[in-house]
Design a protein around this motif. Sequence first.
Motif, PDB file in Angstrom:
ATOM      1  N   LEU A  53      13.573  30.756  37.130  1.00  0.00           N
ATOM      2  CA  LEU A  53      12.449  30.925  36.204  1.00  0.00           C
ATOM      3  C   LEU A  53      12.860  30.621  34.760  1.00  0.00           C
ATOM      4  O   LEU A  53      12.038  30.185  33.959  1.00  0.00           O
ATOM      5  N   SER A  54      14.127  30.850  34.443  1.00  0.00           N
ATOM      6  CA  SER A  54      14.581  30.606  33.068  1.00  0.00           C
ATOM      7  C   SER A  54      14.565  29.119  32.710  1.00  0.00           C
ATOM      8  O   SER A  54      14.649  28.763  31.532  1.00  0.00           O
ATOM      9  N   HIS A  55      14.471  28.269  33.726  1.00  0.00           N
ATOM     10  CA  HIS A  55      14.384  26.826  33.475  1.00  0.00           C
ATOM     11  C   HIS A  55      12.944  26.356  33.301  1.00  0.00           C
ATOM     12  O   HIS A  55      12.707  25.178  33.034  1.00  0.00           O
ATOM     13  N   VAL A  56      11.997  27.287  33.477  1.00  0.00           N
ATOM     14  CA  VAL A  56      10.586  26.986  33.228  1.00  0.00           C
ATOM     15  C   VAL A  56      10.292  27.350  31.777  1.00  0.00           C
ATOM     16  O   VAL A  56      10.456  28.514  31.383  1.00  0.00           O
ATOM     17  N   GLN A  57       9.887  26.391  30.981  1.00  0.00           N
ATOM     18  CA  GLN A  57       9.746  26.599  29.542  1.00  0.00           C
ATOM     19  C   GLN A  57       8.890  27.821  29.213  1.00  0.00           C
ATOM     20  O   GLN A  57       9.260  28.657  28.373  1.00  0.00           O
ATOM     21  N   ALA A  58       7.755  27.970  29.895  1.00  0.00           N
ATOM     22  CA  ALA A  58       6.834  29.064  29.576  1.00  0.00           C
ATOM     23  C   ALA A  58       7.405  30.427  29.945  1.00  0.00           C
ATOM     24  O   ALA A  58       6.988  31.448  29.372  1.00  0.00           O
ATOM     25  N   ALA A  59       8.345  30.451  30.883  1.00  0.00           N
ATOM     26  CA  ALA A  59       8.882  31.724  31.369  1.00  0.00           C
ATOM     27  C   ALA A  59      10.296  31.989  30.867  1.00  0.00           C
ATOM     28  O   ALA A  59      10.880  33.011  31.212  1.00  0.00           O
ATOM     29  N   ARG A  60      10.827  31.091  30.028  1.00  0.00           N
ATOM     30  CA  ARG A  60      12.244  31.184  29.675  1.00  0.00           C
ATOM     31  C   ARG A  60      12.606  32.519  29.033  1.00  0.00           C
ATOM     32  O   ARG A  60      13.554  33.196  29.448  1.00  0.00           O
ATOM     33  N   ASP A  61      11.847  32.925  28.026  1.00  0.00           N
ATOM     34  CA  ASP A  61      12.197  34.156  27.293  1.00  0.00           C
ATOM     35  C   ASP A  61      12.081  35.390  28.191  1.00  0.00           C
ATOM     36  O   ASP A  61      12.952  36.270  28.157  1.00  0.00           O
ATOM     37  N   THR A  62      11.003  35.470  28.962  1.00  0.00           N
ATOM     38  CA  THR A  62      10.824  36.644  29.817  1.00  0.00           C
ATOM     39  C   THR A  62      11.835  36.656  30.959  1.00  0.00           C
ATOM     40  O   THR A  62      12.293  37.726  31.371  1.00  0.00           O
ATOM     41  N   ALA A  63      12.209  35.488  31.478  1.00  0.00           N
ATOM     42  CA  ALA A  63      13.217  35.424  32.530  1.00  0.00           C
ATOM     43  C   ALA A  63      14.578  35.865  31.982  1.00  0.00           C
ATOM     44  O   ALA A  63      15.333  36.576  32.661  1.00  0.00           O
ATOM     45  N   GLN A  64      14.886  35.445  30.753  1.00  0.00           N
ATOM     46  CA  GLN A  64      16.154  35.863  30.150  1.00  0.00           C
ATOM     47  C   GLN A  64      16.170  37.372  29.918  1.00  0.00           C
ATOM     48  O   GLN A  64      17.200  38.022  30.097  1.00  0.00           O
ATOM     49  N   ARG A  65      15.024  37.924  29.557  1.00  0.00           N
ATOM     50  CA  ARG A  65      14.959  39.382  29.406  1.00  0.00           C
ATOM     51  C   ARG A  65      15.140  40.042  30.781  1.00  0.00           C
ATOM     52  O   ARG A  65      15.748  41.103  30.896  1.00  0.00           O
ATOM     53  N   GLY A  66      14.615  39.409  31.816  1.00  0.00           N
ATOM     54  CA  GLY A  66      14.836  39.914  33.164  1.00  0.00           C
ATOM     55  C   GLY A  66      16.309  39.911  33.529  1.00  0.00           C
ATOM     56  O   GLY A  66      16.800  40.852  34.177  1.00  0.00           O
ATOM     57  N   LEU A  67      17.044  38.883  33.117  1.00  0.00           N
ATOM     58  CA  LEU A  67      18.485  38.832  33.383  1.00  0.00           C
ATOM     59  C   LEU A  67      19.221  39.921  32.611  1.00  0.00           C
ATOM     60  O   LEU A  67      20.221  40.473  33.099  1.00  0.00           O
ATOM     61  N   ARG A  68      18.728  40.257  31.418  1.00  0.00           N
ATOM     62  CA  ARG A  68      19.319  41.380  30.688  1.00  0.00           C
ATOM     63  C   ARG A  68      19.005  42.701  31.392  1.00  0.00           C
ATOM     64  O   ARG A  68      19.846  43.609  31.437  1.00  0.00           O
ATOM     65  N   ALA A  69      17.794  42.789  31.953  1.00  0.00           N
ATOM     66  CA  ALA A  69      17.450  43.981  32.744  1.00  0.00           C
ATOM     67  C   ALA A  69      18.360  44.094  33.967  1.00  0.00           C
ATOM     68  O   ALA A  69      18.806  45.188  34.326  1.00  0.00           O
ATOM     69  N   LEU A  70      18.641  42.970  34.602  1.00  0.00           N
ATOM     70  CA  LEU A  70      19.536  42.966  35.759  1.00  0.00           C
ATOM     71  C   LEU A  70      20.939  43.436  35.370  1.00  0.00           C
ATOM     72  O   LEU A  70      21.586  44.184  36.114  1.00  0.00           O
ATOM     73  N   ALA A  71      21.405  43.021  34.201  1.00  0.00           N
ATOM     74  CA  ALA A  71      22.726  43.456  33.738  1.00  0.00           C
ATOM     75  C   ALA A  71      22.762  44.973  33.556  1.00  0.00           C
ATOM     76  O   ALA A  71      23.715  45.646  33.968  1.00  0.00           O
ATOM     77  N   GLY A  72      21.722  45.521  32.921  1.00  0.00           N
ATOM     78  CA  GLY A  72      21.660  46.974  32.753  1.00  0.00           C
ATOM     79  C   GLY A  72      21.539  47.691  34.088  1.00  0.00           C
ATOM     80  O   GLY A  72      22.167  48.739  34.298  1.00  0.00           O
ATOM     81  N   PHE A  73      20.741  47.140  34.978  1.00  0.00           N
ATOM     82  CA  PHE A  73      20.543  47.697  36.318  1.00  0.00           C
ATOM     83  C   PHE A  73      21.871  47.781  37.065  1.00  0.00           C
ATOM     84  O   PHE A  73      22.232  48.840  37.607  1.00  0.00           O
ATOM     85  N   ALA A  74      22.607  46.676  37.109  1.00  0.00           N
ATOM     86  CA  ALA A  74      23.867  46.636  37.854  1.00  0.00           C
ATOM     87  C   ALA A  74      24.914  47.565  37.239  1.00  0.00           C
ATOM     88  O   ALA A  74      25.620  48.283  37.952  1.00  0.00           O
ATOM     89  N   LYS A  75      24.984  47.570  35.916  1.00  0.00           N
ATOM     90  CA  LYS A  75      25.989  48.409  35.246  1.00  0.00           C
ATOM     91  C   LYS A  75      25.698  49.888  35.437  1.00  0.00           C
ATOM     92  O   LYS A  75      26.598  50.680  35.756  1.00  0.00           O
ATOM     93  N   ALA A  76      24.434  50.282  35.295  1.00  0.00           N
ATOM     94  CA  ALA A  76      24.081  51.703  35.376  1.00  0.00           C
ATOM     95  C   ALA A  76      24.194  52.246  36.789  1.00  0.00           C
ATOM     96  O   ALA A  76      24.560  53.408  36.989  1.00  0.00           O
ATOM     97  N   LEU A  77      23.887  51.407  37.789  1.00  0.00           N
ATOM     98  CA  LEU A  77      23.870  51.882  39.173  1.00  0.00           C
ATOM     99  C   LEU A  77      25.180  51.671  39.910  1.00  0.00           C
ATOM    100  O   LEU A  77      25.335  52.127  41.046  1.00  0.00           O
ATOM    101  N   LYS A  78      26.110  50.950  39.282  1.00  0.00           N
ATOM    102  CA  LYS A  78      27.403  50.677  39.919  1.00  0.00           C
ATOM    103  C   LYS A  78      28.133  51.966  40.260  1.00  0.00           C
ATOM    104  O   LYS A  78      28.872  52.034  41.252  1.00  0.00           O
TER     105      LYS A  78
END
Length: 350
Positions: A53-78
Amino acid sequence: MVGLRGVGKTVLLDQVRKDAESSGIYAVRVEAPENRSLPAILAPQIRQALLRLSHVQAARDTAQRGLRALAGFAKALKVTYKDIEVGLDYGPEPGLADNGDLEIDLTSLLEQVGIAAREGKTAVVVFIDELQYVKPDQLAALISALHRCSQNALPMTVVGAGLPQLRGMAGNAKSYAERLFDFPMIGPLTDAEAELAIVKPAQDEGVDYTRDAVSAIISRTKGYPYFLQEWGKHAWDRAVQSPITIADVEAASIIAIAALDESFFRVRFDRLTPTERTYLRAMSDLGSGPHRSGDIADRLRRSVSSLGPVRSSLITKGMIWSPSHGDTAFTVPLFDEFMRRIMPGKDWET
């Protein structure tokens, strides 16, 4: 979709996924093994979807925020789910999916995926096979997260396949699950459908079956697709000319049963403890089922309560399920016949 082993759930799940992908939906597929957590199997696949999704221009910013959410998710639940392993493309955003509570964090993560999909004018669907192996608290978190996505009209959802107990598991996890999801039951083919499955592939190759040969295969397989494939294969290999006859089917049945005993059935039998095997052998003495738990206990000359842990373990392993309160049935078709073959006589009673 729910159903017994051998009815074609996995094949159907994969076909639905292919159809979704061909219509432009972002589809990812996972299988839920018994020994891994839901966060561990979801995280890498969610990352794949977000990177696309990050390669779709219209979704790039929100997809990148999703990847930041994934980073927090993985770190907190590890700390809780030590089997989480996922590549991180961005650093976490404080306060985003990083509470360390699975239900809260998974909801935040899937919301971000849904928002990115909406911005990209598509949808993300996670296809999960063997969903009954997801632990109850993790299943509850998934249902809650999907409920929030549904409430917010976000194009993010899950299509799952599992054994029949999945419907009850979902209802126990969240009372609203049966309103949120459909649970289509996949069962054996009707006689007419089974006949078509046997006859048409052969006719496409210029080969016919006699009527009694078709009837014999349907009788042996009870219309279960996987078994129809096995009998059809071995009948084809055994026959030397058209039409394939009942004599060919009878010869093929010996080979088909031996092949199933050494693969389809045996791989499940080998996972059982001696006590579990005895329980299933007692069930098999009563027939294909379903059976009352009291009848199984009587056959073993034990109390129902004393057999509770064994029954619970077999349900967890996906070997049996409860169609209704107090009833017990095999999840593997024809497993009663296999148990009588693999544990013949009365020695198992001692």
